[in-house]
Design an enzyme around this catalytic site. Sequence first.
Site, PDB file in Angstrom:
ATOM      1  N   GLU A  91     -27.379   6.670 -10.032  1.00 59.52           N
ATOM      2  CA  GLU A  91     -27.579   8.215 -10.177  1.00 59.52           C
ATOM      3  C   GLU A  91     -28.029   8.614  -8.972  1.00 59.52           C
ATOM      4  O   GLU A  91     -27.745   9.994  -8.721  1.00 59.52           O
ATOM      5  CB  GLU A  91     -28.405   8.451 -11.640  1.00 59.52           C
ATOM      6  N   CYS A 103     -31.782  22.880 -18.352  1.00 61.88           N
ATOM      7  CA  CYS A 103     -31.743  24.226 -18.000  1.00 61.88           C
ATOM      8  C   CYS A 103     -33.299  24.599 -17.989  1.00 61.88           C
ATOM      9  O   CYS A 103     -34.234  24.221 -18.783  1.00 61.88           O
ATOM     10  CB  CYS A 103     -31.267  25.288 -19.140  1.00 61.88           C
ATOM     11  N   ARG A 160     -34.695  20.818 -14.000  1.00 66.99           N
ATOM     12  CA  ARG A 160     -34.074  20.735 -15.365  1.00 66.99           C
ATOM     13  C   ARG A 160     -32.415  21.272 -15.348  1.00 66.99           C
ATOM     14  O   ARG A 160     -32.006  21.051 -16.226  1.00 66.99           O
ATOM     15  CB  ARG A 160     -34.800  21.664 -16.327  1.00 66.99           C
ATOM     16  N   HIS A 165     -17.579 -14.665 -17.555  1.00 59.29           N
ATOM     17  CA  HIS A 165     -16.701 -14.560 -18.907  1.00 59.29           C
ATOM     18  C   HIS A 165     -16.041 -13.224 -18.369  1.00 59.29           C
ATOM     19  O   HIS A 165     -15.247 -12.583 -19.263  1.00 59.29           O
ATOM     20  CB  HIS A 165     -17.588 -14.138 -20.107  1.00 59.29           C
ATOM     21  N   LYS A 210     -30.337   3.440 -11.995  1.00 56.45           N
ATOM     22  CA  LYS A 210     -31.080   3.771 -10.868  1.00 56.45           C
ATOM     23  C   LYS A 210     -30.044   4.275  -9.587  1.00 56.45           C
ATOM     24  O   LYS A 210     -30.140   5.340  -9.024  1.00 56.45           O
ATOM     25  CB  LYS A 210     -32.172   2.980 -10.522  1.00 56.45           C
ATOM     26  N   TRP A 234     -28.104  24.149 -16.149  1.00 55.55           N
ATOM     27  CA  TRP A 234     -27.144  23.157 -16.056  1.00 55.55           C
ATOM     28  C   TRP A 234     -26.105  23.139 -17.024  1.00 55.55           C
ATOM     29  O   TRP A 234     -26.265  23.505 -18.302  1.00 55.55           O
ATOM     30  CB  TRP A 234     -27.947  21.876 -16.785  1.00 55.55           C
ATOM     31  N   ASN A 254     -31.427  28.108 -23.746  1.00 54.66           N
ATOM     32  CA  ASN A 254     -31.169  26.754 -23.269  1.00 54.66           C
ATOM     33  C   ASN A 254     -30.845  26.030 -24.692  1.00 54.66           C
ATOM     34  O   ASN A 254     -31.445  26.159 -25.688  1.00 54.66           O
ATOM     35  CB  ASN A 254     -32.603  26.060 -22.654  1.00 54.66           C
ATOM     36  N   GLY A 255     -29.754  25.268 -24.601  1.00 51.71           N
ATOM     37  CA  GLY A 255     -29.465  24.527 -25.809  1.00 51.71           C
ATOM     38  C   GLY A 255     -27.849  24.878 -25.874  1.00 51.71           C
ATOM     39  O   GLY A 255     -27.048  25.286 -25.228  1.00 51.71           O
ATOM     40  N   LYS A 260     -32.888  16.707 -15.618  1.00 53.55           N
ATOM     41  CA  LYS A 260     -33.969  16.018 -16.266  1.00 53.55           C
ATOM     42  C   LYS A 260     -34.025  16.556 -17.710  1.00 53.55           C
ATOM     43  O   LYS A 260     -33.828  17.921 -17.874  1.00 53.55           O
ATOM     44  CB  LYS A 260     -35.398  16.314 -15.553  1.00 53.55           C
ATOM     45  N   GLU A 302     -30.829  -1.370 -16.092  1.00 50.42           N
ATOM     46  CA  GLU A 302     -31.912  -0.409 -15.457  1.00 50.42           C
ATOM     47  C   GLU A 302     -31.570   0.093 -14.041  1.00 50.42           C
ATOM     48  O   GLU A 302     -31.475   1.131 -13.512  1.00 50.42           O
ATOM     49  CB  GLU A 302     -33.290  -0.381 -15.850  1.00 50.42           C
TER      50      GLU A 302
END
Length: 593
Positions: A478, A2, A28, A494, A475, A77, A103-104, A588, A471
């Site tokens: 997303e 947010c 955000r 395995h 990438k 968000w 925000n929160g 983000k 990683e």
Amino acid sequence: MCGIFAYFGPKDNAGELVLEGLKKLEYRGYDSWGIVCKNEDGETIIEKHVGKISDANELRPELTEKPSHIAIGHSRWATHGGVTEANAHPHTTENMDVTIVHNGILENYLELRKELQEKGHKFTSETDTEVFAHLIEENIDKGLEEAFKLALEKAEGRYALLAITKDENKIVAARRGSPLIVGINKENKEYFIASDIPAFLKHTNNVMYLDDEQMVVLNDGVKFFDLKTDQPIEKRIVEIEWDEQSAEKGNFEYFMLKEITEQKETLARAINQDDDLIREVAQAINGAFGTYIIGCGTAGKVGMVGTYLFSHIAKKHINFMFGSEFGSFLPFMTDKSLMIAISQSGETADTLEAIEEAKKKGVKIVSIVNVESSTMARISDIVIPIKAGPEKAVASTKATTSQIAILELLAYACAGKLDEGKKLLVETASQINDMLNPRYEQYIRKLAEKIKDVESMYIIGKDLNYPMALEAAIKLQEVSYIHAEGFAGGELKHGPIALISEGTPCIALIANDHTKQETLSNAIEVKARGGYIIGVSPQNNENFDFWIKVPDAGMASPIISIIPIQILAYQLAILRENNPDMPRNLAKSVTVK
Ligand code: F6R
């Protein structure tokens, strides 16, 4: 998560200024947005929409036709309540007495909401946030400042909260666990409040930091209060070095490509550290009774690379755990333990909570952060800044390689070989400079064109490149939305090798070191089952169906091997018509748990 932006000042187009500032915070949160303007007649007018704020060219005329000096806005968000206009912020009370953005997460919202409903308050959204508006209204006859404080006393959870009222010409704001920074342009007598500095860099680079459990009041000037003691606090004005341009896209279509390309310079900046600081942290690592690296997502994968780097370079055992998993290891933390927290934003809730818990046990905290003004930087004992400049694309790229570089420096410093480490990284930075050019990007685009419609792909690596395989998967997932999974090469046989069928792409990250032959053998096992092998390696091999050449960088190979994958992920996003800067469902700075 947010974005929040507020303006208070002499200009009479507050709403437009907020619209512009909020667009810079879109990374955000981008599922819906809203702005409230208070005009000179004391009317508060709200505009809200589902969708991205970047799609908005102007505000509704009601918000702009009368002069307005106060406005606040929010880009959301979603946490509590779906993505609807009703759930978008700002939220207000029945007669628009109090209007807020948040925000929160207000953890005890259900119980507070019930209490307020019993008192007759009518709710129009499913959000936790709306509770704040009604809570403040309960005591609004005591004035906004007092009513705001009383509401916060009841709040459990994290918040960055801003409120205005119809009757008073002021903005009040407070934070606990979610970022808020005050920008001040003294000359113009203007104030800004935002979730992140780049949002107001156009207007000022002078900031005042609001810390947790503090409140700020903007009216005739700016006043700060400690919410625990209710006492005023003096704040210093800090000049920020970032410039507006570094937070803009420039000639690039997307931030993600800009930030990938910037790695030519950002790596050099990361290496250019104060040697004394690196040695001080190395000494703390060498003297600690257990060092624990923590981080989340990409920063977590960087932390995992750290364990391999310290083993090889400094012959030291360093532990790693995700921020969200750290609680399980608290029982054996002591005041001799050392925590190294890695975070681009410095605001990730899971990492912050781990730090807070560790601090209670007396653990010394070192943080490796990009945003030096962040909560993490402010609560750490020692901060190593990675100096990558604003990273706006949701997918982390330049921060990743800079974070690895810092861990490399620390590992070399622990071994008493800082100069050797620096030399290696300087060479690596210059190799990246040669590698990152449009021809290289075009070459990787050809691969993206070949594999853009696959259902799944796999990435393998060993040793330093095993965390990089993980990683690489993040990438690719997303921004391309293709199912991607990373494995330690030796683990394939395995179980996961059962997933390979004719044409399944498998990216093998193969460094020119002791792991080369084994990783190659793992790739050949995949090929034998029909897999399409993409080798990311300094040397070509007859078993590769597609070769991406990378320089031979020794211990810096994780830095080198992730860059072509970042480019591949970007190209796949473009070809699949996804917005690489704002992937679906993500944001983000994950400031919620
Ligand atoms: C992935 C990504 C995330 C972040 C994670 C932690 O590309 O960016 O996985 O790495 O959310 O964020 P920071 O580093 O801000 O703590």
